[in-house]
Enzyme design. Sequence first.
Site, mmCIF file in Angstrom:
data_model
loop_
_atom_site.group_PDB
_atom_site.id
_atom_site.type_symbol
_atom_site.label_atom_id
_atom_site.label_comp_id
_atom_site.label_asym_id
_atom_site.label_seq_id
_atom_site.Cartn_x
_atom_site.Cartn_y
_atom_site.Cartn_z
ATOM 1 N N LYS A 1 56.306 76.268 63.307
ATOM 2 C CA LYS A 1 57.204 75.424 62.533
ATOM 3 C C LYS A 1 56.574 74.990 61.204
ATOM 4 C CE LYS A 1 60.797 75.609 65.111
ATOM 5 N NZ LYS A 1 62.043 76.264 64.628
ATOM 6 N N TYR B 1 53.703 76.676 68.869
ATOM 7 C CA TYR B 1 54.996 76.212 68.360
ATOM 8 C C TYR B 1 54.803 75.376 67.105
ATOM 9 C CZ TYR B 1 59.408 73.668 68.036
ATOM 10 O OH TYR B 1 60.587 73.124 67.579
ATOM 11 N N SER C 1 60.810 71.683 62.338
ATOM 12 C CA SER C 1 60.575 70.654 63.345
ATOM 13 C C SER C 1 59.570 69.667 62.776
ATOM 14 C CB SER C 1 60.024 71.267 64.630
ATOM 15 O OG SER C 1 59.586 70.266 65.526
#
Length: 304
Positions: A212, A208, A193
């Site tokens: 990533k 998160y 991402s």
Amino acid sequence: MSEAPKPGSYAQTDPTIVASYPTTLPSATPVSRKKPTLASFSLEGKTAVITGGARGLGYVMTQALVESGADVAIVDLNGDEAAKAASRLLEQWKSENTDADKLPVITSHKADVSNAADVDRVFAEILAAHNNHVDTLVTSAGLCENFPAEQYPPDRLQYIMSVNVNGTYYFAAALAKHLIAVKKPGSMVFIGSMSGAIVNIPQPQAPYNASKAAVRHLASSFAVEWAQYGIRVNCISPGYMLTDLTKRILEERPELGEKWRSLTPVGRMGDPKDLMGAVVYLSSDAAGFVTGAELRVDGGYTVT
């Protein structure tokens, strides 16, 4: 001493230069050249495992792999959804093609990517279903949650890391073991991402982002370690994508969509189909000298 010629006046000061050239030029002789060609983007003959392939971005990328000629094994935590996705893709292929001899093999498998034992089990299952031939991996399984960092539930923190990071690691290791054992090259595409390189606003999602960033660096690390075996490992880092889940979120919080679009130079959010070319390219022989790379598909978000 003779005077040095002025720049650009050699024809006047030394007529032998003019005399050495023919007054008429011969007609050009055609040169026979081989038409230049690109490396193949076709995935025919390849078998790909795609985690999280039953829905969202994973499903669209699975569709791209099938349309490009690959056989695929769809892995998802929801086994019923994986089976439906496999059936839907096969019916779509039949409706668009008439060559029954090239019917793709599309299988579905249920697994928890965060569980190492379950990954080993399902990978053996996939090998059996595909005649011991798997050479491509796309790790699309993942999740994102929004909590203020100081309030993030510890159990959720552990879970997001287990799925996003450990799940990527377990499947990559499983394929690497297989390819090294059979002495065959292969390709892995991790779905990271842009959040692995930037901090999204206004939503809080520190774990998160960290997960990533880890996926991104795993791709680099594996690329170096496994290059000796002919295994390429790359990472696709999408920006904001209009998946069905994202659409539902924006129905409740339209201001998020306005903010995200305003920060993206192209002025829109990505369509899942924007990832189709990227995943096919990195999985194909066209990217034969590409490994350890991160391909950001983010509409220019991270360069502003």
